[in-house]
Design a protein around this motif. Structure first.
Motif: not given
Length: 376
Positions: A244-252
């Motif tokens: 459900x999360x956005x990829x850019x935000x989950x990468x960290x």
């Protein structure tokens, strides 16, 4: 024989028993409220068996009950909201709600539940109060499942949850997170709904900034110490967060989660839950080498020597395959998914095959060919 088969095939054209089901709900309410003798208890059991038998017939045609969902849910919710009724009566209502969820699916039913803000907030207060007041309530998992589904409406509210805070209580954002953690550690079916609620809740913008990092640290401790059932709940929640999360935000957070998974031995079925985590490392793209089936219209394909190109074919990513780098993390975990293909469980095999398909669809043609050779 042919006529009998034809009659069976045309038997369920509509939800013909909706009036009987509504009557059974009313009778369940009355009989459950007066369970003072064996006659009332037998009546509750008989009505419940009839209720479940009717709905079981629509397992393969659940859409037939859609036009009557509002009426059924209204009767059930009125029982749940009536303060004078005993908890046992409310539990019978939640059992009916769960069976409807089982037939039609929680995502469809959730759209028909009342969405007034006060009702989902009431359900949250009710679930926290009952779990503290009565330890035996843990056994009545249908009630918890239904309340958690209603709680999923709360976590989708588009404005900040701090508006519901009061000076005399714990912040509601922390209270919701604590409730989710409590049910993730459970061993009942309510744990499945806790996965869904937790994943949606933790990817809210206001919650993600304040609580997601802390939850991932808590998940790391749970995966290294707690029971297998608890690990299943934590893994499923993490998979939902990455979904459900956005990829850019989950990468960290993806690297830390992956390191935790690779350092702990899981069964293949548990390992495949984290496929969403691995897909985070690959950018979404439409492989230029994938098969194009042409038009969905057979007539259009027959009229032309070349298949009609679809919109999907036009949207193919033109990125040069030679310039596409595969992260090292993908190479580490691909072998584990390939090993899962050898598992004796058919469900695990199917999940592994589907996982390989998803991964290779985001790889370049050269790397996809290498994966294909490993399968031969």
């Amino acid at each position: 024989m042919t006529l009998e088969v034809a009659d069976e095939c045309t038997e369920n054209k509509s939800f013909t028993e909706h009036s009987e089901v509504e009557k059974l709900i009313d009778e369940l309410r009355t009989s459950a409220q007066h369970q003072t003798n064996q006659t009332d208890i037998r009546l509750v059991e008989r009505n419940w068996q009839r209720f479940s038998f009717i709905l079981d017939q629509y397992q393969e045609q659940p859409h037939l009950i859609d036009s009557h969902l509002d009426g059924l849910l209204t009767k059930i919710i009125n029982i749940i909201r009536e303060e004078v009724l005993d908890y046992e009566v409310k539990h019978v209502a939640f059992q009916c709600l769960y069976f409807i969820l089982k037939v039609r699916g929680y995502k469809v039913v959730a759209r028909h539940l009342p969405h007034e803000v006060i009702l989902p907030i009431w359900s949250f207060c009710y679930i926290t109060w009952k779990t503290k007041k009565d330890p035996d309530v843990q056994l009545k998992w249908e009630t918890h499942y239904g309340l958690l589904l209603w709680l999923s409406i709360v976590v989708k509210i588009p404005f900040h949850l701090q508006r519901f805070d009061t000076s005399t209580s714990e912040p509601i954002m922390e209270r919701i997170l604590n409730v989710c953690k409590k049910y993730l550690a459970g061993t009942t079916k309510a744990q499945d709904m806790a996965f869904y609620v937790s994943a949606i809740y933790l990817t809210r913008p206001d919650v993600k900034d304040s609580y997601l990092s802390g939850f991932i640290n808590w998940a790391h401790e749970a995966l290294t110490k707690d029971s297998a059932q608890f690990k299943k709940g934590v893994l499923s929640t993490l998979a939902g967060v990455f979904k459900h999360g956005q990829r850019e935000q989950m990468m960290e957070h993806a690297h830390a989660v992956l390191r935790t998974i690779l350092t702990i031995k899981f069964q293949p079925s548990e390992l495949l839950i984290q496929l969403r985590n691995r897909l985070i490392f690959l950018k979404p793209r439409v492989a230029s080498w994938r098969y194009q089936r042409g038009s969905r219209s057979l007539a259009a394909n027959l009229q032309q020597s070349q298949p009609v190109e679809t919109k999907a074919a036009i949207s193919v990513n033109d990125e040069d395959d030679h310039d596409y780098d595969v992260p090292e993390e993908i190479k580490e975990v691909l072998n584990e998914i390939l090993q899962a293909l050898r598992d004796q469980n058919r469900e695990v095999q199917y999940s592994a095959a589907k996982g390989i398909g998803r991964l290779t669809s985001r790889l370049s043609k050269n790397f996809a060919d290498q994966v294909s050779l490993l399968l031969i």
